[in-house]
Write a protein that holds these residues in place. Structure first.
Motif, PDB file in Angstrom:
ATOM      1  N   VAL A 115       0.835  -1.199   0.000  1.00 36.41           N
ATOM      2  CA  VAL A 115       0.000   0.000   0.000  1.00 36.41           C
ATOM      3  C   VAL A 115       0.873   1.254   0.000  1.00 36.41           C
ATOM      4  N   GLU A 116       1.898   1.287   0.839  1.00 29.47           N
ATOM      5  CA  GLU A 116       2.771   2.461   0.893  1.00 29.47           C
ATOM      6  C   GLU A 116       3.507   2.692  -0.421  1.00 29.47           C
ATOM      7  N   ALA A 117       3.743   1.633  -1.187  1.00 25.92           N
ATOM      8  CA  ALA A 117       4.415   1.778  -2.477  1.00 25.92           C
ATOM      9  C   ALA A 117       3.622   2.645  -3.442  1.00 25.92           C
ATOM     10  N   ALA A 118       2.316   2.809  -3.194  1.00 22.16           N
ATOM     11  CA  ALA A 118       1.490   3.645  -4.071  1.00 22.16           C
ATOM     12  C   ALA A 118       1.910   5.098  -4.031  1.00 22.16           C
ATOM     13  N   GLY A 119       2.552   5.523  -2.950  1.00 20.13           N
ATOM     14  CA  GLY A 119       2.939   6.916  -2.811  1.00 20.13           C
ATOM     15  C   GLY A 119       4.319   7.245  -3.323  1.00 20.13           C
ATOM     16  N   ILE A 120       4.963   6.310  -4.026  1.00 15.76           N
ATOM     17  CA  ILE A 120       6.336   6.542  -4.474  1.00 15.76           C
ATOM     18  C   ILE A 120       6.455   7.017  -5.923  1.00 15.76           C
ATOM     19  N   PRO A 121       5.784   6.409  -6.905  1.00  9.66           N
ATOM     20  CA  PRO A 121       6.150   6.660  -8.308  1.00  9.66           C
ATOM     21  C   PRO A 121       6.086   8.107  -8.764  1.00  9.66           C
ATOM     22  N   GLU A 122       5.014   8.833  -8.459  1.00 10.87           N
ATOM     23  CA  GLU A 122       4.864  10.195  -8.963  1.00 10.87           C
ATOM     24  C   GLU A 122       5.911  11.124  -8.362  1.00 10.87           C
ATOM     25  N   VAL A 123       6.075  11.087  -7.043  1.00 14.28           N
ATOM     26  CA  VAL A 123       7.053  11.985  -6.421  1.00 14.28           C
ATOM     27  C   VAL A 123       8.473  11.587  -6.798  1.00 14.28           C
ATOM     28  N   ALA A 124       8.744  10.288  -6.831  1.00 13.28           N
ATOM     29  CA  ALA A 124      10.099   9.830  -7.149  1.00 13.28           C
ATOM     30  C   ALA A 124      10.488  10.228  -8.569  1.00 13.28           C
ATOM     31  N   CYS A 125       9.591   9.999  -9.518  1.00 13.09           N
ATOM     32  CA  CYS A 125       9.901  10.336 -10.909  1.00 13.09           C
ATOM     33  C   CYS A 125       9.973  11.846 -11.113  1.00 13.09           C
ATOM     34  N   THR A 126       9.123  12.597 -10.421  1.00 18.04           N
ATOM     35  CA  THR A 126       9.167  14.059 -10.533  1.00 18.04           C
ATOM     36  C   THR A 126      10.479  14.608  -9.998  1.00 18.04           C
ATOM     37  N   VAL A 127      10.834  14.216  -8.777  1.00 16.60           N
ATOM     38  CA  VAL A 127      12.063  14.736  -8.168  1.00 16.60           C
ATOM     39  C   VAL A 127      13.280  14.270  -8.937  1.00 16.60           C
ATOM     40  N   TRP A 128      13.358  12.994  -9.244  1.00 18.47           N
ATOM     41  CA  TRP A 128      14.544  12.446  -9.899  1.00 18.47           C
ATOM     42  C   TRP A 128      14.757  13.066 -11.278  1.00 18.47           C
ATOM     43  N   SER A 129      13.686  13.191 -12.059  1.00 17.58           N
ATOM     44  CA  SER A 129      13.838  13.726 -13.418  1.00 17.58           C
ATOM     45  C   SER A 129      14.261  15.187 -13.406  1.00 17.58           C
ATOM     46  N   ASN A 130      13.790  15.949 -12.433  1.00 17.56           N
ATOM     47  CA  ASN A 130      14.113  17.373 -12.380  1.00 17.56           C
ATOM     48  C   ASN A 130      15.427  17.656 -11.671  1.00 17.56           C
ATOM     49  N   VAL A 131      15.616  17.070 -10.510  1.00 14.64           N
ATOM     50  CA  VAL A 131      16.771  17.407  -9.676  1.00 14.64           C
ATOM     51  C   VAL A 131      18.033  16.691 -10.123  1.00 14.64           C
ATOM     52  N   VAL A 132      17.901  15.452 -10.557  1.00 17.63           N
ATOM     53  CA  VAL A 132      19.081  14.657 -10.912  1.00 17.63           C
ATOM     54  C   VAL A 132      19.295  14.614 -12.425  1.00 17.63           C
ATOM     55  N   MET A 133      18.298  14.152 -13.173  1.00 14.88           N
ATOM     56  CA  MET A 133      18.482  13.978 -14.605  1.00 14.88           C
ATOM     57  C   MET A 133      18.620  15.312 -15.332  1.00 14.88           C
ATOM     58  N   GLU A 134      17.853  16.322 -14.910  1.00 16.99           N
ATOM     59  CA  GLU A 134      17.889  17.619 -15.599  1.00 16.99           C
ATOM     60  C   GLU A 134      18.883  18.578 -14.963  1.00 16.99           C
ATOM     61  N   ALA A 135      18.826  18.754 -13.647  1.00 19.33           N
ATOM     62  CA  ALA A 135      19.679  19.741 -12.969  1.00 19.33           C
ATOM     63  C   ALA A 135      21.044  19.183 -12.586  1.00 19.33           C
ATOM     64  N   GLY A 136      21.186  17.860 -12.548  1.00 17.84           N
ATOM     65  CA  GLY A 136      22.492  17.251 -12.300  1.00 17.84           C
ATOM     66  C   GLY A 136      23.007  17.411 -10.883  1.00 17.84           C
TER      67      GLY A 136
END
Length: 325
Positions: A115-136
């Motif tokens: 159940v808790e895993a439901a709260g991971i994908p959107e925030v994880a993909c949003t943060v990772w794509s912006n902060v790590v993949m885009e901003a480095g």
């Protein structure tokens, strides 16, 4: 199946738990029996009529879910019926079942409740794509996170710390600031009583700013950035339009990105499949080791999604609100 419908744009009471046609997986898709979904601010905007689904996406709200694979569409490999998974969605999460491209599905992290895993994908993909993949964001840099006690903010603080960055975060209440500190933000800055620009400048300036406010914070964010810094805008809670001082950007060689997630295509270098694959390869080990975890504010029955929306709108939510089947 049953799912949430938006009767008309409006307040939370327009959300209704009603019968819908059963989804079927198309080629390259996976059908998931949903265990839980999660409430994101984008869902509130959709309910109010301000954020329609992308073309071809489900009208049912819900940008992430967890559950069990029930059926595989044609040409799907790497998944089996019965696998416990979570998934990034363009819509459809507030439902008993949802069909999703297989490339947007992630395995349930080891050690994480389904159940808790439901709260991971959107925030994880949003943060990772912006902060790590885009901003480095890199080891030793300073990350400034606005809205540090919310779903996005709590995830961003943890990711920054896990990557070896120093993290500063803004929040409002004493409880919110305390949570930010517990997650590793140092300093935690009260946006009510402190000038975050002055605080961050004393630290040498931020290398990356993750911003959910948009127009209201634009000029101050540029001032808070260090030379060669990156402003990643992911929200417009403070408005859509303002003036941009290009001089500040040129003098300090600043970069700015404004990248949504929901409307991205599946394929391509900026597509969801690329983001999900990178999250699985590089972020999932941090989740499974406990360095990045889901903070759950409340679990609410999915049929009571209206109560969940009202709770988020009232403020004071720390982490994610989960909608449980």
């Amino acid at each position: 199946m049953y799912a949430i419908a938006i009767r008309e744009p409006g307040e939370p009471d327009v959300l209704e738990w009603t019968e819908h046609p059963d989804p079927r997986p198309g080629p390259g898709e996976v059908l998931i029996d949903v265990a839980a979904s999660a409430v994101n601010r984008a869902d509130l905007n959709q309910r109010q009529g301000n954020y329609p689904p992308p073309k071809g996406a489900s009208e049912i709200p819900g940008l992430e879910c967890s559950g069990t694979v029930a059926e595989l569409g044609a040409d799907v490999t790497g998944w089996q019926v019965g696998d416990e998974v979570c998934a990034l969605l363009a819509g459809g999460g507030y439902a008993e079942r949802v069909a999703v491209p297989a490339a947007q599905v992630l395995p349930k992290p080891t050690g994480v409740d389904l159940v808790e895993a439901a709260g991971i994908p959107e925030v994880a993909c949003t943060v990772w794509s912006n902060v790590v993949m885009e901003a480095g964001l890199a080891d030793g840099q300073l990350l400034l996170v606005h809205g540090g006690s919310g779903g996005i903010g709590t995830c961003a603080i943890q990711i920054g710390r896990a990557l070896g960055a120093r993290v500063a975060a803004t929040a409002g209440s004493a409880d919110s600031l305390r949570l930010c500190r517990e997650l590793g933000a140092d300093p935690a800055i009260s946006y009510r009583d402190e000038d975050f620009v002055a605080v961050v400048k004393e630290l040498g300036g931020a290398d990356v700013v993750l911003d959910n406010m948009g127009a209201a914070y634009l000029d101050r964010n540029l001032s808070a950035l260090a030379p060669d810094g990156h402003l990643a805008v992911i929200g417009m809670q403070g408005g859509r339009k303002t003036e941009l001082d290009m001089g500040k950007m040129l003098v300090k060689r600043l970069r700015m990105s404004a990248l949504g997630l929901r409307g991205r295509p599946l394929g391509g270098p900026q597509g969801k499949a690329t983001i999900v694959a990178d999250v699985r390869n590089r972020l999932w080990p941090l989740v499974e080791s406990g360095q990045v975890r889901t903070l759950v504010h409340d679990r609410i029955p999915m049929a009571e999604a209206a109560r969940a929306h009202a709770t988020l709108e009232a403020g004071g939510v720390h982490g994610k609100i989960l909608l449980v089947r």
